[in-house]
Design an enzyme around this catalytic site. Sequence first.
Site, PDB file in Angstrom:
ATOM      1  CG  ASP A  79      -2.121   0.833   1.112  1.00 17.25           C
ATOM      2  OD1 ASP A  79      -2.600   1.005  -0.022  1.00 17.25           O
ATOM      3  OD2 ASP A  79      -2.620   1.323   2.144  1.00 17.25           O
ATOM      4  CG  HIS A  80      -0.721   4.794   0.507  1.00 20.53           C
ATOM      5  ND1 HIS A  80      -1.178   5.856  -0.236  1.00 20.53           N
ATOM      6  CD2 HIS A  80      -1.804   4.298   1.152  1.00 20.53           C
ATOM      7  CE1 HIS A  80      -2.484   5.994  -0.053  1.00 20.53           C
ATOM      8  NE2 HIS A  80      -2.892   5.055   0.778  1.00 20.53           N
ATOM      9  CG  ASP A 101      -0.183   7.922  -3.010  1.00 23.88           C
ATOM     10  OD1 ASP A 101      -0.513   8.746  -3.892  1.00 23.88           O
ATOM     11  OD2 ASP A 101      -0.502   8.048  -1.822  1.00 23.88           O
ATOM     12  CD  GLU A 131      -4.822   8.526  -3.545  1.00 26.03           C
ATOM     13  OE1 GLU A 131      -4.533   7.477  -2.924  1.00 26.03           O
ATOM     14  OE2 GLU A 131      -4.911   9.630  -2.991  1.00 26.03           O
ATOM     15  CG  HIS A 175      -5.849   7.822   4.030  1.00 26.77           C
ATOM     16  ND1 HIS A 175      -5.436   8.633   3.016  1.00 26.77           N
ATOM     17  CD2 HIS A 175      -5.843   6.560   3.539  1.00 26.77           C
ATOM     18  CE1 HIS A 175      -5.181   7.897   1.949  1.00 26.77           C
ATOM     19  NE2 HIS A 175      -5.421   6.638   2.236  1.00 26.77           N
ATOM     20  N   GLY A 176      -7.987   7.452   7.933  1.00 26.38           N
ATOM     21  CA  GLY A 176      -8.052   7.531   9.395  1.00 26.38           C
ATOM     22  C   GLY A 176      -9.382   8.068   9.887  1.00 26.38           C
ATOM     23  CG  HIS A 203      -6.893   4.436  -0.791  1.00 28.93           C
ATOM     24  ND1 HIS A 203      -5.614   4.199  -0.346  1.00 28.93           N
ATOM     25  CD2 HIS A 203      -7.002   3.752  -1.956  1.00 28.93           C
ATOM     26  CE1 HIS A 203      -4.979   3.424  -1.198  1.00 28.93           C
ATOM     27  NE2 HIS A 203      -5.797   3.138  -2.199  1.00 28.93           N
ATOM     28  N   GLY A 204      -9.564   5.022   2.582  1.00 32.48           N
ATOM     29  CA  GLY A 204     -10.218   5.720   3.695  1.00 32.48           C
ATOM     30  C   GLY A 204     -11.602   5.179   3.979  1.00 32.48           C
TER      31      GLY A 204
END
Length: 295
Positions: A79-80, A101, A131, A175-176, A203-204
């Site tokens: 990821d990322h 990313d 992305e 995110h988060g 995402h997120g």
Amino acid sequence: MLVSMAEILKKARKGGYGVPAVAAVNELSARACVAAAEETNSPLIMLCGYGHNPDMDYFGRILNDMATKTYVPVALILDHSATYEEAVKGIRAGFNTIMVDRSKLPYEENIAQVKELVRIAHAAGIGVEAELGHVGVGENYKVDGISALTVPEEAVRYVEETGVDCLAVAIGTAHGVYKGEPKLRFDLLEELAEKVPVPLVLHGGSGTGDANLALACRKGISKVNIANDLFKGAYDKIQEVGMEGNNIYALFPMLELGYKETAKHYMKTFGCAGQAWTGKQYVSTDSIPDINEAK
Ligand SMILES: [Zn+2]
């Protein structure tokens, strides 16, 4: 069974359901994710980034080994990855998809850097997610749904020029944890799903709400990244059980149980429970496009 993420997402897109890409950041969480997929008969995507586990050379091999041993279809995504070196190390570590990313870069520079890594990854039989638009961090700003959203025309050209296998889009998630209530732009998602020829990724996912995410999956999102809610599920479970006295010996099993229950919840919510197609006799016929096909 290790399969390509492209194959999992192609089936999801065709079937009109989504697959959670669950954060597998150490042996405990990875085992919880595999068990969740086996118990719900779901295809499984496990994600891990350098922020989750810095020893990717070692942990990538653990994930790869687990994926090979289970009967459900499993894809592994780094990821990322933020640098060329991280991406290539991820390929060597055993991930069969890498996320590259470059969403903070200007459009043309994003295309140039991702295109180069697509050539390398496809030559090695590895898929690529990138992305466009930018999914930020929820704690950093009040979610208002207008920050760096994906532009459909740009997305179409981006996919054509880079040759990516799937595209993470920005439609209002973050995110988060969120500061405000996320407002997803379903109208934008519909347009993207209609115009962009590869599977779309969100995402997120954590904290976005079951109804929002289930609707997003029905409207064309094939993969939803989930991390924060899994950690929270694990934490909530040990709070619920209590760790007084010798209960402390249940610490790791309860963390794993809370993690697994949360993963299963999302597999059911997104509609991928029961969609695993592999058995012991299964042989994948799908492959990553040849390097010569990528423009
Ligand atoms: Zn992300």
